[in-house]
Write an enzyme that holds these catalytic residues in place. Structure first.
Site, PDB file in Angstrom:
ATOM      1  N   HIS A  79      50.539  46.085  37.540  1.00  0.00           N
ATOM      2  CA  HIS A  79      49.415  46.954  37.175  1.00  0.00           C
ATOM      3  C   HIS A  79      49.518  48.295  37.919  1.00  0.00           C
ATOM      4  O   HIS A  79      49.261  49.355  37.339  1.00  0.00           O
ATOM      5  CB  HIS A  79      48.079  46.299  37.545  1.00  0.00           C
ATOM      6  CG  HIS A  79      47.810  44.987  36.881  1.00  0.00           C
ATOM      7  ND1 HIS A  79      47.803  43.796  37.561  1.00  0.00           N
ATOM      8  CD2 HIS A  79      47.537  44.674  35.582  1.00  0.00           C
ATOM      9  CE1 HIS A  79      47.518  42.808  36.721  1.00  0.00           C
ATOM     10  NE2 HIS A  79      47.362  43.312  35.513  1.00  0.00           N
ATOM     11  N   ASP A 125      54.127  42.240  28.374  1.00  0.00           N
ATOM     12  CA  ASP A 125      53.437  41.669  27.216  1.00  0.00           C
ATOM     13  C   ASP A 125      53.893  42.440  25.979  1.00  0.00           C
ATOM     14  O   ASP A 125      53.129  43.205  25.378  1.00  0.00           O
ATOM     15  CB  ASP A 125      51.930  41.743  27.414  1.00  0.00           C
ATOM     16  CG  ASP A 125      51.505  40.976  28.660  1.00  0.00           C
ATOM     17  OD1 ASP A 125      51.467  39.744  28.611  1.00  0.00           O
ATOM     18  OD2 ASP A 125      51.256  41.609  29.704  1.00  0.00           O
TER      19      ASP A 125
HETATM   20  P1  AMP Z   1      46.611  41.925  32.247  1.00  0.00           P
HETATM   21  O1  AMP Z   1      45.706  42.277  33.388  1.00  0.00           O
HETATM   22  O2  AMP Z   1      47.465  40.759  32.495  1.00  0.00           O
HETATM   23  O3  AMP Z   1      45.889  41.906  30.928  1.00  0.00           O
HETATM   24  O4  AMP Z   1      47.627  43.143  32.132  1.00  0.00           O
HETATM   25  C1  AMP Z   1      47.189  44.474  32.046  1.00  0.00           C
HETATM   26  C2  AMP Z   1      48.372  45.355  31.721  1.00  0.00           C
HETATM   27  O5  AMP Z   1      49.347  45.241  32.764  1.00  0.00           O
HETATM   28  C3  AMP Z   1      49.074  44.944  30.424  1.00  0.00           C
HETATM   29  O6  AMP Z   1      49.441  46.105  29.710  1.00  0.00           O
HETATM   30  C4  AMP Z   1      50.280  44.184  30.928  1.00  0.00           C
HETATM   31  O7  AMP Z   1      51.376  44.222  30.041  1.00  0.00           O
HETATM   32  C5  AMP Z   1      50.593  44.957  32.197  1.00  0.00           C
HETATM   33  N1  AMP Z   1      51.401  44.117  33.104  1.00  0.00           N
HETATM   34  C6  AMP Z   1      51.149  42.841  33.490  1.00  0.00           C
HETATM   35  N2  AMP Z   1      52.147  42.358  34.272  1.00  0.00           N
HETATM   36  C7  AMP Z   1      53.061  43.369  34.358  1.00  0.00           C
HETATM   37  C8  AMP Z   1      54.328  43.492  35.023  1.00  0.00           C
HETATM   38  N3  AMP Z   1      54.850  42.512  35.733  1.00  0.00           N
HETATM   39  N4  AMP Z   1      54.987  44.666  34.888  1.00  0.00           N
HETATM   40  C9  AMP Z   1      54.468  45.685  34.148  1.00  0.00           C
HETATM   41  N5  AMP Z   1      53.275  45.629  33.518  1.00  0.00           N
HETATM   42  C10 AMP Z   1      52.580  44.493  33.615  1.00  0.00           C
END
Ligand code: AMP
Length: 279
Positions: A37, A150
């Site tokens: 994030h 994702d």
């Molecule tokens: P989430 O909080 O899991 O819904 O993720 C929020 C955003 O962070 C989404 O666009 C995810 O694809 C991105 N994200 C989650 N994990 C990663 C990671 N390891 N590397 C890059 N972006 C990430």
């Protein structure tokens, strides 16, 4: 850094920023923030004058029996991370604020939401598309940032923005990984020490995909078989899917020619882990 729990406050803060001619970036998240994030927030800070991070565990993208109730919500730590990363505004609404009305309107992106995660998570992408559309309408960003982690989500959102002529740019940032290759995820917290160690094999399978592709293998079935072989070695793991799909349409590929996505989902103890490699 400012904090907003209401749509009205976000709108008034962003309106003033936009009148001043500033470029606004949005990073939508569900919180439990980690270095993945942070990389999105930092990229937004680099590109934009004003960065909004939304933190909202969106109930409509969780299916029955999924981890909505248990999803981590460490809001104090998250606020600190946002501040340090350079965010200007954190929007952390309640479910009442986001879904207080009767909510008869949903966004369905067809086709792209059917394969991969769409198969085991019916309704998931409808929830994702709808909450992102709501966030885009509330914040009205010039740019929104998503993670390659994702991949299907990013493709679905890009398509929604294009199809509905939403006036913003979608930027997809690279996946941030642990030293052993495991993609950072808020759900890694669910893993025991042993499961965490086993989970590194997910990346190994993706590295194998890359290695074989670079060695000139074009038969997707052959690559998938080698990936499965590695994933089968995950103690206590259950493979949900291993696929090679077209990087734009997400349709299965037999003979590899253009850009492809090697995509994997594995259930390991209480966690469902997904990862992918873009080649
Ligand atoms: P989430 O909080 O899991 O819904 O993720 C929020 C955003 O962070 C989404 O666009 C995810 O694809 C991105 N994200 C989650 N994990 C990663 C990671 N390891 N590397 C890059 N972006 C990430």
């Amino acid at each position: 850094m400012e904090f907003a729990g209401t749509i009205e406050l976000v709108r008034s803060v962003v309106k003033a920023v936009k009148i001043a001619g500033k470029r606004v970036g949005l990073v939508p998240t569900m919180g439990a923030l980690h270095a993945g994030h942070i990389s999105l927030i930092k990229r937004a800070v680099k590109d934009c004058h004003f960065v909004v991070v939304s933190i909202f565990v969106n109930p409509t993208q969780f299916g029955a029996g999924e981890d909505f109730e248990n999803y981590p919500r460490p809001i104090e730590a998250d606020l600190e991370i946002c501040e340090k990363a350079g965010a200007d505004l954190v929007f952390n609404p309640s479910a009442e604020v986001m879904y207080g009305g009767e909510g008869l309107t949903w966004i369905t992106v067809e086709k792209l939401t059917e394969p991969l995660c769409g198969r085991s998570r019916p309704g998931h992408f409808r929830g994702v598309a709808t909450i992102c559309a709501k966030l885009f309408n509330i914040v009205q960003p010039d740019v929104a940032y998503f993670g390659q982690k994702d991949a299907q989500q990013a493709i679905v959102i890009r398509r929604m923005v294009a199809d509905l002529d939403m006036p913003l740019e979608v930027v997809v940032c690279p996946t941030v990984r642990e030293p052993d290759g495991l993609a950072l995820s808020s759900r890694n917290k669910y893993l025991s020490v042993e499961q965490r160690r086993e989970a590194a094999k997910i990346y190994k399978s993706l590295a194998k995909c890359k290695e074989m592709r670079e060695a000139g293998v074009t038969d997707a079935k052959q690559i998938i078989a080698a990936m499965r072989e590695i994933l089968r070695q995950i103690a206590g793991g259950q493979i949900e899917y291993v696929e090679i799909v077209d990087a734009e349409t997400l349709e299965q590929v037999n003979e590899i020619k253009g850009s492809i996505l090697g995509a994997v989902a594995v259930r390991l103890g209480p966690a469902r882990l997904i990862d992918n490699i873009l080649l």
